[in-house]
Motif scaffolding. Structure first.
Motif, PDB file in Angstrom:
ATOM      1  N   ARG A 160     -48.891  57.854 -34.335  1.00  0.00           N
ATOM      2  CA  ARG A 160     -47.830  57.151 -33.619  1.00  0.00           C
ATOM      3  C   ARG A 160     -47.262  55.975 -34.420  1.00  0.00           C
ATOM      4  N   TYR A 161     -48.004  55.502 -35.423  1.00  0.00           N
ATOM      5  CA  TYR A 161     -47.511  54.400 -36.253  1.00  0.00           C
ATOM      6  C   TYR A 161     -46.920  54.914 -37.566  1.00  0.00           C
ATOM      7  N   ALA A 162     -46.496  56.159 -37.585  1.00  0.00           N
ATOM      8  CA  ALA A 162     -45.957  56.776 -38.802  1.00  0.00           C
ATOM      9  C   ALA A 162     -44.808  55.976 -39.421  1.00  0.00           C
ATOM     10  N   PRO A 163     -43.831  55.477 -38.640  1.00  0.00           N
ATOM     11  CA  PRO A 163     -42.744  54.710 -39.271  1.00  0.00           C
ATOM     12  C   PRO A 163     -43.241  53.456 -39.980  1.00  0.00           C
ATOM     13  N   LEU A 164     -44.197  52.741 -39.381  1.00  0.00           N
ATOM     14  CA  LEU A 164     -44.724  51.524 -39.991  1.00  0.00           C
ATOM     15  C   LEU A 164     -45.503  51.847 -41.266  1.00  0.00           C
ATOM     16  N   ILE A 165     -46.299  52.914 -41.228  1.00  0.00           N
ATOM     17  CA  ILE A 165     -47.105  53.280 -42.393  1.00  0.00           C
ATOM     18  C   ILE A 165     -46.213  53.759 -43.536  1.00  0.00           C
ATOM     19  N   ALA A 166     -45.214  54.582 -43.232  1.00  0.00           N
ATOM     20  CA  ALA A 166     -44.309  55.079 -44.275  1.00  0.00           C
ATOM     21  C   ALA A 166     -43.557  53.927 -44.932  1.00  0.00           C
ATOM     22  N   ALA A 167     -43.129  52.959 -44.130  1.00  0.00           N
ATOM     23  CA  ALA A 167     -42.424  51.799 -44.683  1.00  0.00           C
ATOM     24  C   ALA A 167     -43.343  50.972 -45.580  1.00  0.00           C
ATOM     25  N   ALA A 168     -44.604  50.827 -45.168  1.00  0.00           N
ATOM     26  CA  ALA A 168     -45.563  50.057 -45.959  1.00  0.00           C
ATOM     27  C   ALA A 168     -45.863  50.745 -47.287  1.00  0.00           C
ATOM     28  N   ILE A 169     -45.956  52.075 -47.260  1.00  0.00           N
ATOM     29  CA  ILE A 169     -46.165  52.837 -48.502  1.00  0.00           C
ATOM     30  C   ILE A 169     -44.987  52.634 -49.447  1.00  0.00           C
ATOM     31  N   GLU A 170     -43.781  52.681 -48.893  1.00  0.00           N
ATOM     32  CA  GLU A 170     -42.592  52.511 -49.728  1.00  0.00           C
ATOM     33  C   GLU A 170     -42.565  51.128 -50.374  1.00  0.00           C
ATOM     34  N   ARG A 171     -42.925  50.096 -49.613  1.00  0.00           N
ATOM     35  CA  ARG A 171     -42.928  48.739 -50.165  1.00  0.00           C
ATOM     36  C   ARG A 171     -43.961  48.588 -51.285  1.00  0.00           C
ATOM     37  N   ARG A 172     -45.169  49.115 -51.053  1.00  0.00           N
ATOM     38  CA  ARG A 172     -46.225  48.937 -52.042  1.00  0.00           C
ATOM     39  C   ARG A 172     -45.923  49.695 -53.334  1.00  0.00           C
ATOM     40  N   ARG A 173     -45.445  50.928 -53.223  1.00  0.00           N
ATOM     41  CA  ARG A 173     -45.214  51.716 -54.438  1.00  0.00           C
ATOM     42  C   ARG A 173     -44.041  51.185 -55.247  1.00  0.00           C
ATOM     43  N   ALA A 174     -43.166  50.368 -54.613  1.00  0.00           N
ATOM     44  CA  ALA A 174     -42.080  49.730 -55.361  1.00  0.00           C
ATOM     45  C   ALA A 174     -42.633  48.701 -56.339  1.00  0.00           C
ATOM     46  N   GLU A 175     -43.819  48.170 -56.050  1.00  0.00           N
ATOM     47  CA  GLU A 175     -44.469  47.198 -56.927  1.00  0.00           C
ATOM     48  C   GLU A 175     -45.249  47.900 -58.032  1.00  0.00           C
ATOM     49  N   LYS A 176     -46.018  48.920 -57.641  1.00  0.00           N
ATOM     50  CA  LYS A 176     -46.781  49.712 -58.611  1.00  0.00           C
ATOM     51  C   LYS A 176     -47.234  50.998 -57.929  1.00  0.00           C
ATOM     52  N   PRO A 177     -47.515  52.049 -58.696  1.00  0.00           N
ATOM     53  CA  PRO A 177     -47.947  53.309 -58.068  1.00  0.00           C
ATOM     54  C   PRO A 177     -49.235  53.125 -57.272  1.00  0.00           C
ATOM     55  N   ILE A 178     -49.334  53.868 -56.192  1.00  0.00           N
ATOM     56  CA  ILE A 178     -50.558  53.897 -55.378  1.00  0.00           C
ATOM     57  C   ILE A 178     -51.431  55.003 -55.948  1.00  0.00           C
ATOM     58  N   GLU A 179     -52.606  54.652 -56.451  1.00  0.00           N
ATOM     59  CA  GLU A 179     -53.367  55.609 -57.239  1.00  0.00           C
ATOM     60  C   GLU A 179     -54.635  56.122 -56.585  1.00  0.00           C
ATOM     61  N   THR A 180     -55.241  55.369 -55.672  1.00  0.00           N
ATOM     62  CA  THR A 180     -56.542  55.781 -55.133  1.00  0.00           C
ATOM     63  C   THR A 180     -56.542  55.842 -53.610  1.00  0.00           C
ATOM     64  N   THR A 181     -57.566  56.522 -53.097  1.00  0.00           N
ATOM     65  CA  THR A 181     -57.689  56.695 -51.649  1.00  0.00           C
ATOM     66  C   THR A 181     -57.872  55.366 -50.929  1.00  0.00           C
ATOM     67  N   LEU A 182     -58.702  54.493 -51.455  1.00  0.00           N
ATOM     68  CA  LEU A 182     -58.940  53.224 -50.761  1.00  0.00           C
ATOM     69  C   LEU A 182     -57.742  52.288 -50.850  1.00  0.00           C
ATOM     70  N   GLU A 183     -56.931  52.402 -51.911  1.00  0.00           N
ATOM     71  CA  GLU A 183     -55.656  51.677 -51.931  1.00  0.00           C
ATOM     72  C   GLU A 183     -54.796  52.124 -50.749  1.00  0.00           C
ATOM     73  N   LEU A 184     -54.731  53.422 -50.556  1.00  0.00           N
ATOM     74  CA  LEU A 184     -53.926  53.962 -49.462  1.00  0.00           C
ATOM     75  C   LEU A 184     -54.497  53.539 -48.111  1.00  0.00           C
ATOM     76  N   VAL A 185     -55.804  53.553 -47.971  1.00  0.00           N
ATOM     77  CA  VAL A 185     -56.430  53.105 -46.720  1.00  0.00           C
ATOM     78  C   VAL A 185     -56.030  51.670 -46.411  1.00  0.00           C
ATOM     79  N   ASP A 186     -56.053  50.792 -47.412  1.00  0.00           N
ATOM     80  CA  ASP A 186     -55.685  49.389 -47.193  1.00  0.00           C
ATOM     81  C   ASP A 186     -54.237  49.258 -46.733  1.00  0.00           C
ATOM     82  N   ILE A 187     -53.358  50.064 -47.322  1.00  0.00           N
ATOM     83  CA  ILE A 187     -51.947  50.032 -46.927  1.00  0.00           C
ATOM     84  C   ILE A 187     -51.791  50.480 -45.479  1.00  0.00           C
ATOM     85  N   ILE A 188     -52.485  51.555 -45.119  1.00  0.00           N
ATOM     86  CA  ILE A 188     -52.416  52.073 -43.748  1.00  0.00           C
ATOM     87  C   ILE A 188     -52.922  51.021 -42.760  1.00  0.00           C
TER      88      ILE A 188
END
Length: 313
Positions: A160-188
């Motif tokens: 249900r929080y898909a829009p917020l998570i997708a936006a957060a992924i977009e912001r983070r990857r604009a700074e640098k690539p997201i490379e690991t699972t725990l990086e992604l967990v922190d973003i979520i």
């Protein structure tokens, strides 16, 4: 390799559902940890054959050890289960007397952190069941559009929080690539409200499920494989399917219902003009689910549903 361990879910109901004939031809379309395969092959005579299909080379290598006592009745086939008709023909058979699908990700894939399926262990963003395919979770997270990521999180993960998570992924990857699972967990986690983080379920579970489904085209594969499985069943052959996700279960249920329906003419037609005949009968009007004892022994079984059909003669 011996630690490739998997607890077979709904084992006895599956074996009963397949109504195994000792000299029959059977397919375990999702070999995994080979637990179901071992018990199916153990019920076959030397005249019987079990074809074991898996995309994962590690699963096939493990099966050489796990299935050693019954290896003379088993053929190991590296393939996508959506190609089970090709596998059957290549192995010299026209039909199968029974087919089993266990659509859950095998425990080793979840438990071995290096494969990237787990949100509990740090690993490269991979999630491929077939290590030879090109698409990985890394590409989805770093290259797919925010809208497409939102869509898969919502549709495949029911997040249900898909829009917020997708936006957060977009912001983070604009700074640098997201490379690991725990990086992604922190973003979520960072994208979700505090109340969601207090829920019993891990906050990244739905998102990881959605990305895994997209990486492996799991829903497309299930839809294609169900049709082909019904096609290659011998008369009175059984198809047994274990699902763990509502979308997969809906595909299986709808495929069974359509194949069992037969005539699709409007009800007010005096005679059938479509010519469609029922191809199967549904054995399980309601899906079989694990009992309390199994759930106590294996918490991963809690969302499992088993549906069974039989090919008409």
């Amino acid at each position: 390799m011996n630690d490739f361990f998997h607890i077979s879910i709904l084992l006895e109901p599956c074996l009963d559902a397949l109504s195994i004939q000792p000299d029959g031809v059977y397919i375990d379309a999702t070999l995994g940890g080979a637990g179901h395969s071992f018990h199916i092959a153990s019920r076959l005579s030397e005249a019987g054959t079990l074809l074991c299909i898996d995309r994962d080379r590690q699963a096939l290598d493990n099966a050489e050890i796990r299935l050693a006592p019954v290896r003379d009745r088993v053929r190991l086939c590296q393939s996508d289960f959506r190609k089970l008709d090709d596998v059957l023909a290549r192995e010299g058979f026209a039909q199968a007397d029974g087919i089993l699908f266990d659509l859950g990700v095998s425990s080793p894939q979840l438990d071995h952190g290096e494969r990237g399926f787990s949100y509990m262990k740090d690993a490269p963003l991979d999630m491929r069941m077939d290590q030879g395919q090109a698409l990985t979770a890394y590409e989805i997270v770093n290259a797919w559009s925010r809208e497409e990521i939102r869509r898969i999180l919502f549709e495949y993960g029911e997040e249900r929080y898909a829009p917020l998570i997708a936006a957060a992924i977009e912001r983070r990857r604009a700074e640098k690539p997201i490379e690991t699972t725990l990086e992604l967990v922190d973003i979520i986690k960072g994208a979700m409200p505090a109340k969601a983080l207090r829920e019993k379920q891990h906050p990244a579970k739905r998102s990881f499920q959605a990305i895994r489904i997209a990486v492996n085209d799991e829903l497309g594969a299930v839809a294609e494989a169900m049709e082909k499985a019904i096609d290659v069943l011998a008369p009175h052959g059984r198809l047994a399917v274990i699902t763990f996700h509502s979308l997969e279960d809906r595909i299986v249920k709808n495929t069974f219902q359509k194949a069992a329906q037969g005539c699709t003419c409007p009800r007010d037609f005096p005679v059938c003009v479509c010519g469609n005949k029922p191809r199967i009968k549904i054995i399980t009007r309601k899906p079989i689910v694990p009992d309390g004892e199994e759930l106590t022994e294996n918490a991963r079984a809690r969302s499992a549903k088993l549906r069974v059909c039989e090919k008409l003669g």
